[in-house]
Design a protein around this motif. Sequence first.
Motif, PDB file in Angstrom:
ATOM      1  N   LYS A   1      12.438 -24.482  43.485  1.00  0.00           N
ATOM      2  CA  LYS A   1      11.777 -24.653  42.191  1.00  0.00           C
ATOM      3  C   LYS A   1      12.778 -25.106  41.131  1.00  0.00           C
ATOM      4  CE  LYS A   1       8.089 -21.313  43.085  1.00  0.00           C
ATOM      5  NZ  LYS A   1       7.427 -20.063  42.654  1.00  0.00           N
ATOM      6  N   LYS A   2      12.240 -25.704  40.069  1.00  0.00           N
ATOM      7  CA  LYS A   2      13.075 -26.231  38.994  1.00  0.00           C
ATOM      8  C   LYS A   2      12.619 -25.692  37.645  1.00  0.00           C
ATOM      9  CE  LYS A   2      15.227 -28.956  41.916  1.00  0.00           C
ATOM     10  NZ  LYS A   2      16.617 -28.691  42.328  1.00  0.00           N
TER      11      LYS A   2
ATOM     12  N   GLU B   1       9.492 -23.585  36.308  1.00  0.00           N
ATOM     13  CA  GLU B   1       8.713 -23.259  37.510  1.00  0.00           C
ATOM     14  C   GLU B   1       9.118 -21.888  38.066  1.00  0.00           C
ATOM     15  OE1 GLU B   1       9.455 -26.297  40.347  1.00  0.00           O
ATOM     16  OE2 GLU B   1       8.206 -27.810  39.359  1.00  0.00           O
ATOM     17  N   HIS B   2      10.351 -21.512  37.862  1.00  0.00           N
ATOM     18  CA  HIS B   2      10.839 -20.239  38.381  1.00  0.00           C
ATOM     19  C   HIS B   2      10.103 -19.046  37.772  1.00  0.00           C
ATOM     20  CE1 HIS B   2      14.176 -21.482  40.908  1.00  0.00           C
ATOM     21  NE2 HIS B   2      14.576 -22.329  39.970  1.00  0.00           N
ATOM     22  N   TYR B   3       9.510 -19.211  36.616  1.00  0.00           N
ATOM     23  CA  TYR B   3       8.902 -18.081  35.920  1.00  0.00           C
ATOM     24  C   TYR B   3       7.429 -17.892  36.286  1.00  0.00           C
ATOM     25  CZ  TYR B   3      13.011 -19.236  33.123  1.00  0.00           C
ATOM     26  OH  TYR B   3      14.284 -19.558  32.716  1.00  0.00           O
ATOM     27  N   ALA B   4       6.848 -18.816  37.026  1.00  0.00           N
ATOM     28  CA  ALA B   4       5.418 -18.785  37.315  1.00  0.00           C
ATOM     29  C   ALA B   4       5.130 -17.929  38.548  1.00  0.00           C
ATOM     30  CB  ALA B   4       4.892 -20.205  37.532  1.00  0.00           C
TER      31      ALA B   4
ATOM     32  N   PRO C   1       1.896 -19.098  34.072  1.00  0.00           N
ATOM     33  CA  PRO C   1       3.207 -19.729  33.906  1.00  0.00           C
ATOM     34  C   PRO C   1       4.360 -18.747  33.748  1.00  0.00           C
ATOM     35  CG  PRO C   1       1.850 -20.026  31.941  1.00  0.00           C
ATOM     36  CD  PRO C   1       0.950 -19.481  33.009  1.00  0.00           C
TER      37      PRO C   1
END
Length: 725
Positions: free
Chosen positions: A596-597, A600-603, A608
């Motif tokens: 992930k970038k 995106e890591h927090y979703a 989200p």
Amino acid sequence: MKKYTSGIRRFLLGALLVQSVASFAQQATWIYYPGDFEIWLSNKMQNRRTERGSFFPPFWKLDNHYVLINFHKVLDLSAAEEVDVYVEGEYNIKLDTRLLPGKPARITLPAGKHVLDMKVFCQDRVPAIYLKGKTFVTDGSWQVTFEDKEWIDATGKVSDQSGTIWQPAATGGFNNPLQPPSAYRLPVTPAFAVKKEQVPQGQLLDFGKETFGYIRIHGLKGKGNLSLYYGESREEALATETCETLDRLELNQPQAKDSVLPLTKAFRFVQLQPAAGVSYDSVSMLYEYADVKDKGGFRCSDEEINRIYDVSKYTLRLATREFFIDGIKRDRWVWSGDAYQSYLMNYYLYFDSATVTRTLLAQRGKDPVTSHINTIMDYTFYWFLGIYDYYRYTGDSSFIKLCYPRMQSLMEYCLGRRNKEGLMEGLSGDWVFIDWADGLSKKGEVSFEQLLFCRSLETMALCAGIVNDNKQQQTYNQLATDLKGKLFNWYWNNSKQALVHSRINGQPTDHVTRYANMFAIFFNYLNEQQQQGVKKQVLLNNQVPAITTPYMRFYELEALCALGEQAYVLKEMKDYWGGMLNLGATSFWEEYNPAKKGAEHYAMYGRPFGKSLCHAWGASPLYLLGKYYLGVTPVAAGYGTYTVTPALGGLKWMEGEVPTPGGNIQVYCSTTEIKLQSPIGTGTLRFKSKSKPASSEGTIVAKGNQEYELVLEKGKAYRVKYTAL
């Protein structure tokens, strides 16, 4: 003391005479029905969760404490005593079955043998009492019941209460008469933002790292709204429409004053947006924490591993609250699977028994059992495993005796839900969880569930032995033996050298996953050939679906360490946990996928910012480094005997301490030297050496294949010269 006194006056009935605890000649404590304080406290804590300002309670059954308790004591005094009385709730007092008038705050107990009973009713708090005289006190020698079966016949004679089931009273260390169990609070300390930034609608504060506590606004005044948006990341705090937690205050406050928000929050960043008529001077926080102490420790030649260890410590500390919880931002609930891992980490860092037992009692709740713990089948089994490990590490048989009836009724529930083959299969209302993994089948009779069920039956047999229930011990042992036979007869696939994932309609599938196989290794259910087969065909096989959650990486890496793959695991720790550090993590996450970038890591969960960036199961290096690198493991309960099997795994040196009931076992290991000292039990050092080793104490015994052993006596310091393989 003043703030407690004003609060206690509202509910400590009869406490007319306040006396300093220090003046008492003998220690007294608040007593209550065992398990009730833990249930009451967990209800308060788990119902504090909010999502975007909305109340968000747990979705499983919440039990309540017993609201009417009889406290009972047979006493024999050499002289009469004046006794001060403190009570949580409405109460009466009987001396030798005669009711004393009113609600006395002080009673006189005559010399000789007598029977004292107190009945206490309280709905909003746990019924509790604190009595203190010169020699007579409330302590663990009292008995309690929620149903005394007392009756009075036509002549006025009181029954002998022969049908009453008494329990030893619980004590939780509440030794101040002015601070009863209901006054329990976690401590707080001030903390301040390290950076302030003006943003279009207001101000963004950065507290420098993940944290937890109460926001405190200084000099707040005005009329209008003040909105606060919390974020574990900067992006979340700025995302006013999608951040997980927020507060909106409606003010009509012409005079400036300091305000502390009523609910704790998890955050690193906070965005404040005041309306035009609202102002404040500054913002700080009250950091809330559990008062547990670090006892264990680890340091080594690899600075990245040291950083991983330190961030793991901070992650566990944040997730250690009144109980061991999952994550501090989102759920803040007492999930059994999450807590089970925290127990194991705790044994190598805090060795804090109180938080373990408090969590186990809160999870179990009351009879009758109507569902699995947290509604999850595997989480029920983790609860049993938590009992098993608690006894192994602490040797505390009194807690086993307290829990055994609750264990029996929960196990009866499980046994009643077996299918015709005697296996566990998800029924209506059951959540078969296992792990967060896309496409993971939960259908049929899943091997992982049978494996956990088998260890739970072994736990029941162990505990039945502790309480001398020999008949049930035999029953549970036989059930475990039968289930283990089915597990390997029906699930073991020789061609795949693995336990297959499930059986559907009575037929084993061909599908192999890591879960049951890795647990079978550290449960010691596999022979040497099976272990090597699982190692090659499952754990080191990229064709078997990978695990992406720290939750199950914990067990995967444990299995590999148990197989001697510390060098491989060290690299995995650096890649996985080091990967989070490289992204700026200040605590470890619920899930990490290096593909992930950015944001995106927090979703997670379709939101989200749904992922927790501080999750207890992310702190597993604490356990792995203590048990499988320093190599310290109890054999007999409470470290009566233990082993030390240090494994550098590519490190040049390492040192640390592992806490035990009798103090810390100290270990140092390099490629040429091992040093140890222990204050408890009898240990066995096991190691390999290219050359013949030498020791300053004891006799080293060669075991063949370059393996050696040395018996460790408590209190002695040992130094071994050797050459690491």
